[in-house]
Write an enzyme that holds these catalytic residues in place. Structure first.
Site, PDB file in Angstrom:
ATOM      1  N   ASP A 110       0.827  -1.201   0.000  1.00 41.93           N
ATOM      2  CA  ASP A 110       0.000   0.000   0.000  1.00 41.93           C
ATOM      3  C   ASP A 110       0.867   1.259   0.000  1.00 41.93           C
ATOM      4  OD1 ASP A 110      -2.398   1.369  -0.012  1.00 41.93           O
ATOM      5  OD2 ASP A 110      -2.894   0.944   2.084  1.00 41.93           O
ATOM      6  N   ASP A 140      -9.793   3.687  -1.497  1.00 45.08           N
ATOM      7  CA  ASP A 140     -10.695   2.786  -0.790  1.00 45.08           C
ATOM      8  C   ASP A 140     -12.133   3.182  -1.102  1.00 45.08           C
ATOM      9  OD1 ASP A 140      -8.465   1.669   0.382  1.00 45.08           O
ATOM     10  OD2 ASP A 140      -8.679   2.779   2.266  1.00 45.08           O
TER      11      ASP A 140
END
Length: 475
Positions: A199, A264
């Protein structure tokens, strides 16, 4: 030969008369996905913990620890339909590891108060499942005085500064940096890890109140090379909303197996998982992604990651209607995207289970793993963002194709199309729009119904948030 139909567009202005402009649907260039850098020929399917971690009110009683994760992932193993459909990855998101320091060599270690990663891997493997873990760039600042495993080099001599995640920034020109990554991945391999989610990769990841360097592509290369030398089959997924320019896309697709196309999509701290406004954004980000990377090459070696699937639970928990749940699944399937469930697996309803595991729908995912969809606007065949949209995946060598037609409903602010058509809409999609010709047998996948042969167009009515998923087979 792909048909190109001319259209006359009348444009009036200050000049007397009308100017006729010849316009035609663009030719269809079929997109393909071939073997990824780490040797995979399909996108991953499984479950990830982040949606529940970030929205704990959706799943009362869940704790992010070994027991809680096993209670979720055992559903994959014990639900024949899910396991048979290939949902085998059990992926831990942030929080599984110690967040401030590594072991004596600065390697990432698990938080033993909540996880025993080798034991968890053994349990999952015995059930026919695979283990995924989450990492972020850099070594720990607190470990700068430690020596990299197998070298005499300290971490601090090749890693400095503060990226805001308690990590320092590597100098990727230093050979010892690769040795650090090798040591981390080798330890993961010894534990039984099968999937790494990397990430906060830049360029692309938003700053998110941290201090990321502008270019962390070297981290992706280092993890890929570490996986290659480990001797273990491990997927690499990189995140989030990564730069799509050719310079960086070439790096992503030659080192990673899948890449996030959006931020997200889950709600944060709410009692439902996702909102339709953000789903509209995610679909448009995939549209932007595929239309951009097709300019470089229509044969790709990386899968799109549209973020987790929140379609398994009732609408009151998922946060979207049943029509919208089906449309989400339809688009994730059409894109050949990662099918990583974010839902509470212990609370699947019959509709959600069918969406996730319907055999005909999963067969579509198998098809689009090699031929992902691209947008073809009804009426023009162009790739613009539209409320009433069509997509095509393929055709493949046999002439088979997948067609998706959708009414996304009024743009809720992030859909990219800006229109507000309300209620049921009639949508006509011609073969010229899709870039195909000939007669095709049309099968409605979700209704499991043959619609007969069509040789020129499809016309249907769809309400807000509705879509259809068709398999076309050349007659």
């Amino acid at each position: 030969m792909i048909p190109r139909r001319s259209i006359l567009v009348a444009a009036s202005g200050t000049l007397t008369g009308v100017i006729a402009l010849a316009v035609s649907e663009p030719a269809l260039h079929v997109v393909q996905i071939e073997t990824t850098p780490n040797g995979f020929t399909s996108s991953p399917r499984g479950w990830n913990s982040f949606g529940i971690q970030d929205n704990p009110n959706t799943t009362p009683g869940f704790s992010f620890n070994q027991t809680g994760v096993i209670s979720q992932c055992d559903v994959l193993a014990k639900t024949t339909a899910l396991k048979g459909a290939g949902y085998v990855y059990c992926s831990l998101d942030s929080g599984w590891s110690v967040g401030s320091n590594g072991d004596e060599f600065g390697r990432i270690i698990y938080d033993s108060s909540i996880f025993d990663i080798p034991s968890l891997a053994s349990h999952l493997h015995a059930e026919g499942l695979l283990l995924g873990v989450y990492v972020v760039p850099g070594a720990f600042i607190a470990d700068e005085a430690k020596t990299i495993f197998g070298t005499s080099v300290t971490i601090g001599s090749v890693c400095s500064g503060d990226n805001g995640l308690s990590r320092c920034n590597f100098d990727y020109s230093q050979p010892a940096v690769q040795e650090w990554h090798n040591s981390v991945v080798n330890q993961f391999a010894s534990w039984g890890v099968d999937f790494i989610k990397l990430d906060f990769v830049t360029p692309g990841s938003p700053s998110n109140n941290v201090n990321l360097p502008p270019d962390l592509s070297g981290e992706v290369v280092a993890y890929h090379e570490a996986i290659a030398q480990s001797g273990r089959e491990i997927r690499l997924d990189i995140s989030w909303k990564l730069d799509r320019s050719q310079e960086y896309f070439d790096i992503w697709e030659t080192n990673a197996d899948s890449m996030r196309t959006d931020q997200d999509i889950n709600n944060c701290g709410e009692s439902t998982f996702v909102s339709w406004e953000v789903v509209q954004r995610a679909i448009d980000n995939y549209r932007q992604y595929i239309t951009t990377v097709m300019l470089y090459n229509t044969t790709l070696t990386i899968y799109p990651d549209m973020d987790n699937l929140f379609v398994g639970n009732p609408a009151s928990v998922s946060g979207v209607t049943d029509d919208e749940r089906q449309t989400i699944m339809t688009h994730w399937l059409g894109a050949g995207a990662n099918l990583i469930i974010g839902s509470d697996l212990t609370n699947l309803d019959a509709f959600g289970l069918n969406l996730l595991a319907d055999a005909d729908a999963i067969a579509i995912g198998d098809f689009t793993s090699h031929h992902p969809m691209q947008p073809r606007n009804p009426g023009t065949g162009l790739p613009s963002s539209q409320q009433l949209q069509a997509w095509i995946a393929g055709p493949d060598e046999s002439g088979a194709a997948v067609v998706i037609i959708a009414n996304y409903g009024p743009d809720e602010g992030q859909g990219g199309f800006g229109t507000s058509l309300s209620g049921v809409q009639t949508i006509r999609v011609s073969w010229d729009d899709l870039g195909i010709s000939g007669e095709f047998e049309v099968h409605d996948v979700w209704a499991n119904k043959d619609l007969g042969a069509e040789s020129s167009s499809l016309t249907l009515q769809l309400g807000e948030g509705q879509s259809v998923l068709y398999k076309l087979t050349q007659s």
